[in-house]
Design an enzyme around this catalytic site. Sequence first.
Site, short mmCIF file in Angstrom:
data_model
loop_
_atom_site.label_atom_id
_atom_site.label_comp_id
_atom_site.label_asym_id
_atom_site.label_seq_id
_atom_site.Cartn_x
_atom_site.Cartn_y
_atom_site.Cartn_z
N SER A 282 0.82 -1.20 0.00
CA SER A 282 0.00 0.00 0.00
C SER A 282 0.86 1.26 0.00
CB SER A 282 -0.97 -0.04 1.19
OG SER A 282 -1.92 0.99 1.07
N ASP B 160 -0.72 1.41 -4.82
CA ASP B 160 -1.61 0.37 -5.36
C ASP B 160 -3.00 0.92 -5.69
OD1 ASP B 160 -2.19 0.58 -2.57
OD2 ASP B 160 -3.09 -1.40 -2.56
N ASP C 277 -2.20 6.42 -3.97
CA ASP C 277 -1.04 5.71 -3.42
C ASP C 277 -0.57 4.62 -4.40
OD1 ASP C 277 -3.11 3.88 -3.05
OD2 ASP C 277 -2.51 3.31 -1.04
N ASP D 123 -5.54 2.26 -4.11
CA ASP D 123 -6.79 2.03 -3.39
C ASP D 123 -7.14 3.23 -2.51
OD1 ASP D 123 -4.85 1.59 -1.43
OD2 ASP D 123 -5.65 -0.33 -0.77
#
Length: 577
Positions: A150, A305, A303, A307
């Site tokens: 993340s 990834d 960010d 999400d």
Amino acid sequence: MQLDPQTQQTIDTWLSGNYDEKTKSTIQQLIDEQASTELTDSFYKSLEFGTGGLRGIMGVGSNRINKYTIGTATQGLSNYLLKKYPSEKICVAIAHDSRNNSDVFANITADVFSANGIKVYFFTALRPTPELSFAIRELDCKSGVMLTASHNPKEYNGYKAYGPDGGQFTSPDDQMVMDEVAAIQSIDEVKFQRNEANIEMIGDEIDQKYLNQITALSVSPDAISRQKNLKIVYSPIHGTGITLVPPALAQFGFTNVTVVEEQSKPDGNFPTVVYPNPEEKEALTLALKKAEEIDADLVLATDPDADRVGIAVKNTDGNFVLLNGNQTGSLLVNYVLTAWQEKGKLTGNEYVVSTIVTTPLIKAIADEKGVEYFDTLTGFKWIGKVMTELLGKKQFVVGGEESYGYLVGDLVRDKDAVISCAFIAEMTAFYKDKGSSLYEAMIEMYVKYGMYKEDLVSITKKGKTGAEEIKAMMEKFRNNPPATLGGSAVVTLKDYELNKETDINAGTSKDLGFPKSDVLQFITADGSIISARPSGTEPKIKFYCSVNEPLASASDFKATEQKLNDKIKTIMNDLQA
């Protein structure tokens, strides 16, 4: 150099076991350098396969992210799947983000699944986490894995494991997977021999299905068509968002999107930022500079990834300000429910979900709109669990959590910055079409529902000693809860570890009705809510604070904001006294 016997035994196992020579020579080098702290932190325990998977620093050792910890996790997950679905064909999907080694770890994950006879759908290149969640359901998979840490610093990587509904595993399956991973006693049990016949590459066709279904969720296409030149600055912060956020904005109808060039290339070293975290102002420095240059209406940053999304808008003085996750989440819930209401789409069967550490303003909005509200433990997997349980019974509209993760519609079972970016842009167009800005819409929301202000303080405690310090802090709060915070008496204590809510004045208790979680909440007589929670993914203890006050008019905004900021400061000082 003296190490505790358990740590030494694990090191010996790695030196004598079926591990590659590079790994063994790195361990030997640490021994030769007398690097006792590094050796202890790398080997004192096995990296815990938690309820969401793995996350940790990359390196050699049982407590690090590497080929062997990733392989063990995947073998355990494979064993679970083969036992759970003994007579079915099992498919899984795998994706990865832009972090260093994410592609390597994704391939190792595919090796192990395929060696176990499990069919693997493997994304040809990096993709956002929410698209993996979408693909799991779209391709009728039993599980999926996303290789990401993340928004953690560049030294980290991780492994998110998903169930057949596209959400991360919840009880009882999370424990069943953890048990299977823990049952692996030797690296020799892990099947690393890739079977190409079990691997199918996927990519563009899933992208297009996902984008088309996102576009179908749009509530205000007319406002977008009138405001299509809305000036948007977007940064993927060297991550996966570059693959789908600009196409999603284009498909919604936005024609004036400027991508921050210096941060557009995926790069696991995240060279332009200290942390690739849109919650940090520093990560948006370049995006804000570009926004000033072109006089943008909206700044979006995702960010690695993709999400989570952070946003910035212009305030009434014409300066760009960052909105926090509670503000953006509240605005999104307010906008989507208002737009649905205007279109006559609210039937009484809709619902909204948020978490126990997210602003109570979201519940206030849902209540006023006559939309059912559910709260969950921290972590989007719990929101996903509610969505899966209510599938076919009630309609999920929108939800989110304070940590910059939101979702509109039920295409996925995780927070989704691709969908969120499209809807935040649509929301901005909706209010601009009415002659307002997003910032002014936020103030009007506060006038209507009361002004809520939240803050988060994180204290980092690294390594084995840090974990012990965090545990001691929680025990202290549990055994000696504060009597007052911010000058107001603590009237309710919620202990999610004990599943108990205590009315301090009455001396009575009742069950909370949540799964067990190490969270403490103090609620004061004036409605402030203070939560203490050790992070499940980082070496931190987090203190969440929410205060509120009526806002009579927009002209009182700054004075009320200052009053609430002062109150938060007092509460945080009380906590650390």
